[in-house]
Motif scaffolding. Structure first.
Motif, mmCIF file in Angstrom:
data_model
loop_
_atom_site.group_PDB
_atom_site.id
_atom_site.type_symbol
_atom_site.label_atom_id
_atom_site.label_comp_id
_atom_site.label_asym_id
_atom_site.label_seq_id
_atom_site.Cartn_x
_atom_site.Cartn_y
_atom_site.Cartn_z
ATOM 1 N N ILE A 105 11.959 -24.658 -3.012
ATOM 2 C CA ILE A 105 10.977 -24.033 -2.130
ATOM 3 C C ILE A 105 10.101 -23.094 -2.951
ATOM 4 O O ILE A 105 10.537 -22.577 -3.985
ATOM 5 C CB ILE A 105 11.655 -23.285 -0.958
ATOM 6 C CG1 ILE A 105 12.577 -22.169 -1.451
ATOM 7 C CG2 ILE A 105 12.412 -24.245 -0.063
ATOM 8 C CD1 ILE A 105 13.158 -21.317 -0.338
ATOM 9 N N PRO A 106 8.854 -22.866 -2.514
ATOM 10 C CA PRO A 106 7.943 -22.010 -3.280
ATOM 11 C C PRO A 106 8.434 -20.555 -3.331
ATOM 12 O O PRO A 106 9.109 -20.081 -2.416
ATOM 13 C CB PRO A 106 6.628 -22.098 -2.508
ATOM 14 C CG PRO A 106 6.761 -23.234 -1.578
ATOM 15 C CD PRO A 106 8.206 -23.468 -1.355
ATOM 16 N N HIS A 107 8.080 -19.856 -4.390
ATOM 17 C CA HIS A 107 8.456 -18.445 -4.556
ATOM 18 C C HIS A 107 7.904 -17.574 -3.437
ATOM 19 O O HIS A 107 8.463 -16.524 -3.136
ATOM 20 C CB HIS A 107 7.952 -17.917 -5.911
ATOM 21 C CG HIS A 107 8.673 -18.516 -7.074
ATOM 22 N ND1 HIS A 107 9.982 -18.218 -7.374
ATOM 23 C CD2 HIS A 107 8.250 -19.410 -8.014
ATOM 24 C CE1 HIS A 107 10.348 -18.892 -8.452
ATOM 25 N NE2 HIS A 107 9.316 -19.630 -8.862
ATOM 26 N N SER A 108 6.825 -18.016 -2.794
ATOM 27 C CA SER A 108 6.219 -17.221 -1.724
ATOM 28 C C SER A 108 7.035 -17.236 -0.434
ATOM 29 O O SER A 108 6.857 -16.376 0.427
ATOM 30 C CB SER A 108 4.800 -17.735 -1.440
ATOM 31 O OG SER A 108 4.852 -19.093 -1.050
ATOM 32 N N ASP A 109 7.958 -18.187 -0.276
ATOM 33 C CA ASP A 109 8.793 -18.253 0.929
ATOM 34 C C ASP A 109 9.981 -17.316 0.790
ATOM 35 O O ASP A 109 10.715 -17.363 -0.189
ATOM 36 C CB ASP A 109 9.303 -19.680 1.167
ATOM 37 C CG ASP A 109 8.208 -20.641 1.590
ATOM 38 O OD1 ASP A 109 7.082 -20.172 1.849
ATOM 39 O OD2 ASP A 109 8.485 -21.850 1.667
ATOM 40 N N SER A 110 10.183 -16.482 1.806
ATOM 41 C CA SER A 110 11.323 -15.564 1.761
ATOM 42 C C SER A 110 12.525 -16.122 2.527
ATOM 43 O O SER A 110 13.592 -15.530 2.536
ATOM 44 C CB SER A 110 10.929 -14.202 2.326
ATOM 45 O OG SER A 110 10.506 -14.352 3.671
ATOM 46 N N TYR A 111 12.348 -17.243 3.184
ATOM 47 C CA TYR A 111 13.436 -17.831 3.961
ATOM 48 C C TYR A 111 13.340 -19.356 3.912
ATOM 49 O O TYR A 111 12.321 -19.912 3.511
ATOM 50 C CB TYR A 111 13.382 -17.352 5.416
ATOM 51 C CG TYR A 111 12.155 -17.839 6.151
ATOM 52 C CD1 TYR A 111 12.163 -19.059 6.811
ATOM 53 C CD2 TYR A 111 10.983 -17.097 6.170
ATOM 54 C CE1 TYR A 111 11.041 -19.521 7.457
ATOM 55 C CE2 TYR A 111 9.848 -17.555 6.824
ATOM 56 C CZ TYR A 111 9.896 -18.764 7.465
ATOM 57 O OH TYR A 111 8.785 -19.231 8.102
ATOM 58 N N VAL A 112 14.410 -20.013 4.366
ATOM 59 C CA VAL A 112 14.409 -21.461 4.574
ATOM 60 C C VAL A 112 14.906 -21.695 5.998
ATOM 61 O O VAL A 112 15.846 -21.045 6.451
ATOM 62 C CB VAL A 112 15.273 -22.218 3.531
ATOM 63 C CG1 VAL A 112 16.733 -21.855 3.649
ATOM 64 C CG2 VAL A 112 15.097 -23.718 3.651
ATOM 65 N N ASN A 113 14.236 -22.583 6.712
ATOM 66 C CA ASN A 113 14.637 -22.886 8.083
ATOM 67 C C ASN A 113 15.607 -24.069 8.041
ATOM 68 O O ASN A 113 15.265 -25.151 7.582
ATOM 69 C CB ASN A 113 13.419 -23.229 8.937
ATOM 70 C CG ASN A 113 13.731 -23.181 10.414
ATOM 71 O OD1 ASN A 113 14.812 -23.560 10.837
ATOM 72 N ND2 ASN A 113 12.778 -22.711 11.196
#
Length: 195
Positions: A105-113
């Protein structure tokens, strides 16, 4: 609030080590996924996240039941679900889920759904044919099916006849019949458990 916000896993705020999360999947979850085959659900999800060396290891354990329609008699069919699934998640430049066991996932995402991971895991466990075991289908519907089905010829028609006859035979065998004369004689023998 979105349909799946409860399934957002805050990866960037997790400290190194092991973390545990619990989710509950019900009918509304599958309605939100626009999956009409599941008529009801009662599923418990236990998620263990292990974070070490910039890799998040997600281990899902899903248990419970889903209710679907039987393809043969159209009665409710309750299917047990007991499955597990593991996947790794790590940060990278772009989103990439081409691997079966690693999601980037990209570094800009702080979570994963994890909602879609849960959905896919459950749906892949459900058999393609949703039918009751022999003898458990609705007897009236089985009789109507046999009466009104188109009579074909050849091996397929013979196979259908055998299948429907075996369903009827299993239904008849499942219904216990008792002869009152034998019941009276069994009562004379005394307690069989003393032997």
């Amino acid at each position: 609030m979105g349909k799946f916000t409860a399934y957002k896993l805050p990866l960037k705020t997790l400290a190194e080590g092991t973390h545990e999360f619990d989710y509950r999947l019900d009918k509304q979850f599958f309605v939100n996924m626009e999956y009409a085959d599941v008529r009801d659900a009662d599923l418990d999800v236990h998620l263990t996240v292990t974070y070490r060396n910039d890799l998040y290891r997600l281990a899902f354990k899903i248990t419970g039941t889903v209710t679907m329609l039987c393809d043969r008699c159209l009665d409710d069919l309750v299917l047990p679900i007991d499955t597990s699934y593991e996947v790794g998640v790590e940060y990278g430049d772009d989103y990439n889920d081409e691997s079966d066991d690693l999601i980037v996932i990209p570094h800009s995402d702080s979570y994963v759904n994890v909602a879609y991971m849960l959905f896919d895991t459950v749906v892949l466990v459900i058999p393609i044919k949703h039918v009751h075991p022999l003898g458990k289908c609705n007897r009236a519907m089985s009789a109507l099916l046999k009466k009104h089905r188109a009579h074909g010829t050849g091996e397929d028609a013979e196979l259908e006849d055998e299948m429907l006859d075996s369903i009827d035979a299993a239904d008849d065998a499942a219904a216990p019949t008792s002869d009152p004369r034998w019941d009276a004689l069994r009562g004379l023998g005394g307690d069989d458990s003393a032997e």
